[in-house]
Design an enzyme around this catalytic site. Structure first.
Site, PDB file in Angstrom:
ATOM      1  N   ASP A  13       0.814  -1.223   0.000  1.00 41.12           N
ATOM      2  CA  ASP A  13       0.000   0.000   0.000  1.00 41.12           C
ATOM      3  C   ASP A  13       0.845   1.270   0.000  1.00 41.12           C
ATOM      4  OD1 ASP A  13      -2.264  -1.675   0.231  1.00 41.12           O
ATOM      5  OD2 ASP A  13      -1.924  -1.795   2.382  1.00 41.12           O
ATOM      6  N   LYS A  16       2.198   2.450  -5.105  1.00 40.32           N
ATOM      7  CA  LYS A  16       3.021   2.100  -6.274  1.00 40.32           C
ATOM      8  C   LYS A  16       2.274   2.340  -7.576  1.00 40.32           C
ATOM      9  CE  LYS A  16       3.281  -2.037  -4.554  1.00 40.32           C
ATOM     10  NZ  LYS A  16       2.765  -1.834  -3.206  1.00 40.32           N
ATOM     11  N   ASN A  38      -5.097 -10.071  -4.329  1.00 46.97           N
ATOM     12  CA  ASN A  38      -4.866  -9.485  -2.999  1.00 46.97           C
ATOM     13  C   ASN A  38      -4.398  -8.034  -3.123  1.00 46.97           C
ATOM     14  OD1 ASN A  38      -2.482 -10.403  -4.167  1.00 46.97           O
ATOM     15  ND2 ASN A  38      -1.568 -11.157  -2.274  1.00 46.97           N
ATOM     16  N   GLY A  40      -4.214  -4.103  -4.436  1.00 45.47           N
ATOM     17  CA  GLY A  40      -5.180  -3.068  -4.807  1.00 45.47           C
ATOM     18  C   GLY A  40      -4.396  -1.828  -5.180  1.00 45.47           C
ATOM     19  N   HIS A  41      -4.334  -1.522  -6.464  1.00 46.67           N
ATOM     20  CA  HIS A  41      -3.563  -0.366  -6.912  1.00 46.67           C
ATOM     21  C   HIS A  41      -4.520   0.743  -7.332  1.00 46.67           C
ATOM     22  CE1 HIS A  41       0.176  -3.059  -7.782  1.00 46.67           C
ATOM     23  NE2 HIS A  41      -0.156  -2.988  -6.519  1.00 46.67           N
ATOM     24  N   GLN A 225       2.153  -5.690  -3.384  1.00 44.45           N
ATOM     25  CA  GLN A 225       2.497  -5.761  -1.954  1.00 44.45           C
ATOM     26  C   GLN A 225       3.831  -5.017  -1.724  1.00 44.45           C
ATOM     27  OE1 GLN A 225       1.637  -9.154  -3.429  1.00 44.45           O
ATOM     28  NE2 GLN A 225      -0.408  -8.372  -3.129  1.00 44.45           N
ATOM     29  N   THR A 302      -9.806  -5.024   0.800  1.00 42.10           N
ATOM     30  CA  THR A 302     -10.661  -5.571   1.857  1.00 42.10           C
ATOM     31  C   THR A 302     -11.393  -4.487   2.653  1.00 42.10           C
ATOM     32  OG1 THR A 302      -8.817  -5.488   3.397  1.00 42.10           O
ATOM     33  CG2 THR A 302      -9.119  -7.551   2.190  1.00 42.10           C
ATOM     34  N   GLY A 303     -11.008  -3.235   2.505  1.00 42.81           N
ATOM     35  CA  GLY A 303     -11.635  -2.146   3.268  1.00 42.81           C
ATOM     36  C   GLY A 303     -11.184  -2.116   4.732  1.00 42.81           C
ATOM     37  N   GLY A 416       0.053  14.474  -3.253  1.00 38.73           N
ATOM     38  CA  GLY A 416      -1.397  14.322  -3.404  1.00 38.73           C
ATOM     39  C   GLY A 416      -1.665  13.221  -4.407  1.00 38.73           C
TER      40      GLY A 416
HETATM   41  P1  IMP Z   1      -2.454 -12.719   1.409  1.00 39.78           P
HETATM   42  O1  IMP Z   1      -1.516 -12.130   0.412  1.00 39.78           O
HETATM   43  O2  IMP Z   1      -3.894 -12.468   1.086  1.00 39.78           O
HETATM   44  O3  IMP Z   1      -2.147 -14.148   1.676  1.00 39.78           O
HETATM   45  O4  IMP Z   1      -2.216 -11.955   2.806  1.00 39.78           O
HETATM   46  C1  IMP Z   1      -0.997 -12.105   3.549  1.00 39.78           C
HETATM   47  C2  IMP Z   1      -0.621 -10.799   4.241  1.00 39.78           C
HETATM   48  O5  IMP Z   1      -0.262  -9.850   3.265  1.00 39.78           O
HETATM   49  C3  IMP Z   1      -1.759 -10.161   5.048  1.00 39.78           C
HETATM   50  O6  IMP Z   1      -1.197  -9.485   6.159  1.00 39.78           O
HETATM   51  C4  IMP Z   1      -2.337  -9.150   4.091  1.00 39.78           C
HETATM   52  O7  IMP Z   1      -2.986  -8.090   4.754  1.00 39.78           O
HETATM   53  C5  IMP Z   1      -1.071  -8.688   3.388  1.00 39.78           C
HETATM   54  N1  IMP Z   1      -1.328  -8.188   2.035  1.00 39.78           N
HETATM   55  C6  IMP Z   1      -1.591  -8.914   0.922  1.00 39.78           C
HETATM   56  N2  IMP Z   1      -1.753  -8.116  -0.138  1.00 39.78           N
HETATM   57  C7  IMP Z   1      -1.557  -6.865   0.290  1.00 39.78           C
HETATM   58  C8  IMP Z   1      -1.555  -5.592  -0.349  1.00 39.78           C
HETATM   59  O8  IMP Z   1      -1.732  -5.461  -1.556  1.00 39.78           O
HETATM   60  N3  IMP Z   1      -1.316  -4.524   0.445  1.00 39.78           N
HETATM   61  C9  IMP Z   1      -1.049  -4.642   1.776  1.00 39.78           C
HETATM   62  N4  IMP Z   1      -1.033  -5.808   2.420  1.00 39.78           N
HETATM   63  C10 IMP Z   1      -1.279  -6.912   1.683  1.00 39.78           C
END
Ligand code: IMP
Length: 425
Positions: A13, A16, A38, A40-41, A225, A302-303, A416
């Site tokens: 987060d 990027k 997983n 979110g950009h 990530q 995930t919010g 910003g």
């Molecule tokens: P997973 O990737 O869904 O298996 O989650 C494993 C860990 O990585 C958890 O702590 C998630 O919150 C974190 N995580 C996975 N994807 C992201 C992301 O895009 N941004 C921040 N944390 C992430």
């Protein structure tokens, strides 16, 4: 110059997507090479907000080819939703998106298993995954015998594979106390439908990218990530299941190291983390709450509210070295501009000993105390700055100190969400 990588140096987060979108105009191809839905950009273009999970952020720049490489785990219904949503906003991807036939596919059993494991962690704290089936899908990839790659969806034995795997996964889910019922026929029909819709995009992206770099085309690699969530080098087990630091670029894309010419490390001026795991500079007080509000620190996927804390130079220096970072992009300076005092973690203390090396075991990381340096805030609006020289002295001193602590120059500063709110050194 062919390969440039954009890597997050914290726990994800870091914004990027904004940097990739901005740099994209200098490139021919943008590649996502690890992670999956997983991620979110968020990219803001002319006031329009785009939230992308699996599709590279280069799609918002016309004329750029976007590649989802073999190291990604793909969720077909979600990627199709993204394709449809972009088409609805006038961005057609038929000629600008290629998805590797080698990548592994996330199926409903992966998501059910992820949920079940999250709900019943063995031995304490849950990893707090995004419940997108990422870990179970990567595990099947490495286990090999129960894995399905995208190319397999077009083969005559696809139904047979689904039936065999469903039988095993149903037993596994029951053992994990999951009530999920898997219907092989329904899954086959559903994923055959997805396969038909995805077919125009499916390609051998490994050979495509090798041809591209050998022909001198410019490729931008978009990390998902952050480095501290890297499966091998991050805060295990509180990590994701892929190599999210710079070391993952080559394996996940199929482009060898000789083509990587530059790495930009992206950090926020503070730190956030979602999910479980140690976080030495976490602020559980009013300041942490304030940063969350000012930075709108809630997960794109995930919010969930993100945990917030001070900038951790020990973690970032480790991540920058691991990822081979050449320069830094520092994000969210507009948020820091509203704090009267700013702290930086410059070292850790454990059992009376001070050190600057990131510990390899989470038990030690859990026990460290951050050594904090205090800098005065500048309390001036920076959102209209267009050059680094326009920033208040305090902000420039802060940037200089971060560069000094990490040992890398600051090349980009974000004040910003808009494209125009980006300052280049
Ligand atoms: P997973 O990737 O869904 O298996 O989650 C494993 C860990 O990585 C958890 O702590 C998630 O919150 C974190 N995580 C996975 N994807 C992201 C992301 O895009 N941004 C921040 N944390 C992430």
């Amino acid at each position: 110059m062919s390969g440039t990588c954009v890597i997050g140096l914290q726990w994800g987060d870091e914004a990027k997507g904004k940097i990739v979108d901005l740099l994209t105009r200098e490139f021919d191809i943008v590649v996502r090479y690890q992670g999956g839905a997983n991620a979110g950009h968020t990219v803001v273009v002319e006031g329009q907000v785009y939230k992308l999970h699996q599709i590279p952020s280069g799609v918002l720049s016309p004329g750029v080819m976007n590649v989802i490489g073999p190291g990604v785990v793909l969720n077909p219904p979600i990627v199709l939703q993204e394709i449809d949503a972009l088409a609805g906003r006038g961005i057609a991807l038929t000629d600008s998106l290629r998805i590797s036939d080698r990548l592994h596919v996330v199926f409903p059993w992966h998501i059910a298993e992820d949920r079940a494991m999250n709900a019943n962690p063995v031995g304490g704290e849950s990893i707090g995954t995004t419940n997108r089936g990422i870990g179970p899908c990567y595990r099947d990839k490495y286990g090999r015998s129960h894995a399905i790659r995208l190319g397999d969806l077009y083969r005559p034995d696809f139904r047979e594979k689904i039936e065999g795997i469903v039988e095993v996964k149903q037993r596994l889910l029951a053992q994990l106390d999951s009530t999920e019922v898997l219907d092989a026929g329904r899954i086959f029909d559903e994923f055959s439908g997805h396969a038909a819709r995805l077919e125009p995009y499916v390609a051998d992206t490994t050979n495509y990218l090798l041809d591209a770099v050998e022909a001198g085309r410019r490729v931008l690699f978009e990390g998902a990530q952050g480095a501290m969530l890297d499966i091998d080098h991050g805060t295990f087990p509180f990590v994701t299941s892929s190599n999210s630091s710079g070391v993952g670029v080559c394996a996940g894309s199929g482009v060898p190291p000789c083509w990587i010419k530059k790495v930009v490390g992206v950090v926020k001026g503070y730190t956030t983390r979602v999910g479980g795991g140690p976080f030495p500079t976490e602020l559980t007080d009013e300041t942490g709450e304030r940063i969350r509000k000012l930075g709108n620190e809630y997960g794109t996927t995930t919010g969930r509210p993100r945990r917030c804390g001070w900038f951790d130079a020990v973690a970032v220096r480790y991540a920058a070295r691991l990822s081979g970072v050449d320069s830094l992009a520092i994000m969210m300076m507009d948020v820091l501009s509203q704090l009267s005092e700013i702290k930086l973690c410059v070292a850790y203390e454990l059992d009376g000993r001070r050190f600057e090396t990131f510990p390899s075991h989470t038990d030690d990381l859990r026990r460290v105390k951050p050594v904090l340096e205090v800098l005065p805030g500048w309390l001036q609006d920076v959102r209209t700055a267009r050059r680094i020289a326009d920033l208040p002295d305090g902000a420039r001193r802060y940037l200089d100190r971060v560069a000094e602590l990490i040992g890398r120059p600051v090349e980009i500063v974000s004040v910003g969400p808009g494209r125009e709110q980006t300052l280049f050194a």
